[in-house]
Design a protein around this motif. Structure first.
Motif, PDB file in Angstrom:
ATOM      1  N   GLU A 168      35.496  33.934  41.929  1.00  0.00           N
ATOM      2  CA  GLU A 168      36.145  35.132  43.171  1.00  0.00           C
ATOM      3  C   GLU A 168      36.805  34.208  44.108  1.00  0.00           C
ATOM      4  N   TYR A 169      37.117  33.376  44.177  1.00  0.00           N
ATOM      5  CA  TYR A 169      38.150  32.608  45.153  1.00  0.00           C
ATOM      6  C   TYR A 169      39.060  32.869  44.863  1.00  0.00           C
ATOM      7  N   ILE A 170      39.576  32.255  43.374  1.00  0.00           N
ATOM      8  CA  ILE A 170      41.313  32.713  43.303  1.00  0.00           C
ATOM      9  C   ILE A 170      41.397  34.162  43.142  1.00  0.00           C
ATOM     10  N   LYS A 171      40.740  35.291  42.849  1.00  0.00           N
ATOM     11  CA  LYS A 171      40.776  36.340  42.993  1.00  0.00           C
ATOM     12  C   LYS A 171      40.900  36.693  43.818  1.00  0.00           C
ATOM     13  N   ARG A 172      40.575  36.473  45.396  1.00  0.00           N
ATOM     14  CA  ARG A 172      40.696  36.968  46.514  1.00  0.00           C
ATOM     15  C   ARG A 172      42.103  36.420  46.595  1.00  0.00           C
ATOM     16  N   THR A 173      42.440  35.100  47.002  1.00  0.00           N
ATOM     17  CA  THR A 173      44.216  34.368  47.246  1.00  0.00           C
ATOM     18  C   THR A 173      44.632  34.982  46.651  1.00  0.00           C
ATOM     19  N   LEU A 174      44.579  34.934  45.291  1.00  0.00           N
ATOM     20  CA  LEU A 174      45.896  36.482  44.781  1.00  0.00           C
ATOM     21  C   LEU A 174      46.179  37.335  45.011  1.00  0.00           C
ATOM     22  N   LEU A 175      45.106  38.282  45.047  1.00  0.00           N
ATOM     23  CA  LEU A 175      44.945  39.440  46.501  1.00  0.00           C
ATOM     24  C   LEU A 175      45.865  39.347  47.797  1.00  0.00           C
ATOM     25  N   TYR A 189      49.576  38.136  44.341  1.00  0.00           N
ATOM     26  CA  TYR A 189      49.932  38.350  43.350  1.00  0.00           C
ATOM     27  C   TYR A 189      50.553  36.827  42.746  1.00  0.00           C
ATOM     28  N   ASN A 190      51.391  36.772  44.024  1.00  0.00           N
ATOM     29  CA  ASN A 190      52.110  36.039  44.386  1.00  0.00           C
ATOM     30  C   ASN A 190      51.849  34.071  43.465  1.00  0.00           C
ATOM     31  N   ILE A 191      51.613  33.430  42.838  1.00  0.00           N
ATOM     32  CA  ILE A 191      50.780  32.478  41.966  1.00  0.00           C
ATOM     33  C   ILE A 191      52.020  31.215  43.184  1.00  0.00           C
ATOM     34  N   THR A 192      52.637  30.510  42.714  1.00  0.00           N
ATOM     35  CA  THR A 192      53.017  30.268  43.451  1.00  0.00           C
ATOM     36  C   THR A 192      52.272  29.870  44.933  1.00  0.00           C
ATOM     37  N   GLN A 193      52.380  30.654  45.598  1.00  0.00           N
ATOM     38  CA  GLN A 193      51.873  30.966  47.176  1.00  0.00           C
ATOM     39  C   GLN A 193      51.310  30.690  47.021  1.00  0.00           C
ATOM     40  N   LEU A 198      46.404  27.060  38.069  1.00  0.00           N
ATOM     41  CA  LEU A 198      46.380  28.427  38.508  1.00  0.00           C
ATOM     42  C   LEU A 198      46.857  29.378  37.022  1.00  0.00           C
ATOM     43  N   GLN A 199      47.612  28.941  37.113  1.00  0.00           N
ATOM     44  CA  GLN A 199      47.684  29.729  35.250  1.00  0.00           C
ATOM     45  C   GLN A 199      46.555  29.539  34.298  1.00  0.00           C
ATOM     46  N   TYR A 200      46.089  28.199  33.885  1.00  0.00           N
ATOM     47  CA  TYR A 200      45.329  28.080  33.065  1.00  0.00           C
ATOM     48  C   TYR A 200      43.665  28.959  33.585  1.00  0.00           C
ATOM     49  N   ARG A 201      43.410  28.693  35.111  1.00  0.00           N
ATOM     50  CA  ARG A 201      42.539  29.077  34.984  1.00  0.00           C
ATOM     51  C   ARG A 201      41.999  30.933  35.438  1.00  0.00           C
ATOM     52  N   ILE A 202      43.223  31.827  35.375  1.00  0.00           N
ATOM     53  CA  ILE A 202      43.628  32.498  35.192  1.00  0.00           C
ATOM     54  C   ILE A 202      42.926  33.078  33.847  1.00  0.00           C
ATOM     55  N   LYS A 203      43.950  32.600  33.298  1.00  0.00           N
ATOM     56  CA  LYS A 203      43.802  33.216  31.490  1.00  0.00           C
ATOM     57  C   LYS A 203      42.283  32.448  31.417  1.00  0.00           C
ATOM     58  N   LYS A 204      41.658  31.476  32.010  1.00  0.00           N
ATOM     59  CA  LYS A 204      39.852  31.021  31.553  1.00  0.00           C
ATOM     60  C   LYS A 204      39.256  31.889  32.298  1.00  0.00           C
ATOM     61  N   PHE A 205      39.308  32.734  33.622  1.00  0.00           N
ATOM     62  CA  PHE A 205      38.331  33.406  33.601  1.00  0.00           C
ATOM     63  C   PHE A 205      38.733  35.161  33.292  1.00  0.00           C
ATOM     64  N   ASN A 206      40.263  34.799  32.651  1.00  0.00           N
ATOM     65  CA  ASN A 206      40.192  36.660  32.543  1.00  0.00           C
ATOM     66  C   ASN A 206      40.482  37.445  34.081  1.00  0.00           C
ATOM     67  N   ILE A 207      40.516  36.646  34.795  1.00  0.00           N
ATOM     68  CA  ILE A 207      41.606  38.140  35.953  1.00  0.00           C
ATOM     69  C   ILE A 207      42.766  38.122  35.759  1.00  0.00           C
TER      70      ILE A 207
END
Length: 468
Positions: free
Chosen positions: A432-439, A443-447, A459-468
């Motif tokens: 949830e924390y990653i989803k909110r930060t991306l939003l 969805y600027n992955i670097t920032q 971060l890219q690994y976690r996006i795949k892991k949690f299927n965000i």
């Protein structure tokens, strides 16, 4: 009498000062007398020729050093002819046969019309010569193909597919991965899978060469450009028509990065000291072992160079993030060293396997290979690798785990249900924390990675892991 003593003391002090100065300068100085025997041999010359003063002083220079057929000592030549020479390249051998290459300025000392000594000032280019020889790498050293890249994890399979697609074009490729993840394996596979496979593949670790040599190595030199300049093609010319791999490219200083960018943009190269540009057709594959976003923010790599290099970007995940690949790799390494060592190891014991999975592998695949090789050196009659064959750090970890298990028997039992529940809850919170930060960051992955305090790759690994 008193003045004579003072003059003698002053002379001794001056001689001591001269000796110290000779040892402080960053060029080799070698002086022979009119009989061809060495009378001065400074510290830098000892370093260049890998010899001690006692090996050379008061000895005939031709008895100490040997020269290739049809070549001669520039020192002896000046002593016998009285001629001064400048910027002469000389390759010769020391007293144990080590090859040395220098650029020499040699001149005679003349008193009353007679040659009394010959002086040589030498600059060492042995390393540059060796690097140039080593980097003319044709297909004989380009042995890796995609068939040899091992990995079953989803993340790794995606990188392999992206790399295979890159073989169809000549675009620059940037490979990002920690040390030991197999970046050069990917680079060679791309080269061998492309239309350039029959052309040269030239590789250079940019961090392994001093800055003073790197520009000459990359772009080449024209004879006469400066004292020690010789006609020499750079890496771009050596790789013409093929592929140039620049490993750890972020170690290049800012000025070299700017010159490299110019070559990439204009597809021409100019040797140092030359006035003409030469067209080159080279595909660049570059590697870095850090997060590129961090390097850009810290100004360790130019943005424009990064964008030019990263037309295709491959992020190789570290082994700790694809542990499913540990056993396929281990099997491959066992087979490899069975052949090399003429052994017949079948597998890894369950207990040893567990330790391999628990390890974080900071050295990645390279560390795993060295671990298996080391373990097989300790196997005597067994048919499998066991815990006691693994390095000490693994055995210590196993002892620590057993001690903890023993202590846990005397402690209140931990409720597995609540433990699993806590882990699931933590993962939900992380997702949830990653989803909110991306939003919040569009969805600027670097920032988003910067705000989260993790690398872009993580971060890219976690996006795949949690299927965000």
């Amino acid at each position: 009498m008193g003045n004579d003593v003072m003059d003698l003391q002053a002379l001794k002090h001056r001689n001591k000062l001269y000796e110290q100065l000779l040892d402080e300068v960053n060029v080799g100085i070698h002086v022979i007398n009119n009989q061809g025997k060495t009378i001065i041999y400074n510290k830098k010359m000892m370093e260049i020729e890998s010899m001690e003063a006692a090996d050379v002083l008061d000895k005939d220079v031709l008895e100490v050093f040997s020269f290739k057929e049809n070549q001669h000592s520039t020192l002896v030549h000046t002593l016998t002819t009285g001629k001064e020479t400048r910027g002469i390249k000389q390759t010769y051998f020391n007293n144990i046969g080590k090859e040395i290459t220098t650029i020499n300025d040699t001149f005679p000392i003349i008193e009353d019309g007679k040659i009394t000594e010959a002086v040589e000032i030498a600059k060492d280019i042995t390393q540059l010569e060796q690097v140039i020889k080593e980097n003319v790498l044709q297909r004989k050293n380009t042995k890796f193909t995609f068939d040899q890249i091992i990995g079953d994890s989803e993340e790794f399979a995606t990188v392999i597919e992206d790399a295979k697609l890159a073989t169809r074009t000549t675009s620059s490729v940037l490979i990002v991965g920690e040390t030991g993840t197999g970046k050069e394996l990917f680079a060679q596979s791309i080269h061998n899978g492309s239309a350039r496979s029959s052309a040269p593949f030239v590789a250079q670790n940019c961090a392994a060469i001093p800055e003073s040599l790197m520009e000459s190595l990359l772009f080449g030199t024209k004879k006469g450009a400066f004292t020690d300049a010789i006609d020499s093609p750079g890496l771009f010319e050596q790789a013409d028509g093929g592929t140039l791999l620049l490993d750890e490219i972020n170690s290049l200083d800012a000025s070299l990065q700017a010159k490299l960018l110019r070559v990439l943009q204009e597809r021409t190269v100019r040797r140092i000291g030359d006035t003409k540009d030469k067209k080159v057709d080279v595909r660049i594959i570059a590697t870095i072992n850090e997060d590129p976003a961090d390097m850009i923010m810290e100004n360790r790599i130019r943005k424009d160079l990064f964008y030019r290099l990263s037309v295709v970007t491959l992020f190789i995940p570290p082994l700790r993030e694809r542990k499913v690949d540990i056993m396929p790799l281990t099997t491959e390494f066992i087979n490899k060293y069975n052949t090399l060592f003429q052994m017949n190891i079948k597998n890894v014991s369950a207990e040893a396997k567990e330790l391999l999975y628990e390890h974080d592998w900071p050295g990645n695949v390279r560390e795993l290979e060295h671990t298996i090789e080391g373990a097989m050196n300790l196997v005597v009659e067994e048919k499998e690798i066991q815990v006691h064959h693994l390095p000490t750090r693994f055995r210590n970890h196993n002892k620590y785990k057993r001690d903890n298990d023993r202590n846990s028997k005397d402690s209140p039992p931990i409720n597995d249900f609540h433990s699993r529940k806590l882990r699931v809850r933590m993962e939900q919170l992380e997702k949830e924390y990653i989803k909110r930060t991306l939003l919040e960051n569009n969805y600027n992955i670097t920032q988003a990675a910067k705000i989260l305090g993790i690398s872009r790759q993580s971060l890219q690994y976690r996006i795949k892991k949690f299927n965000i």
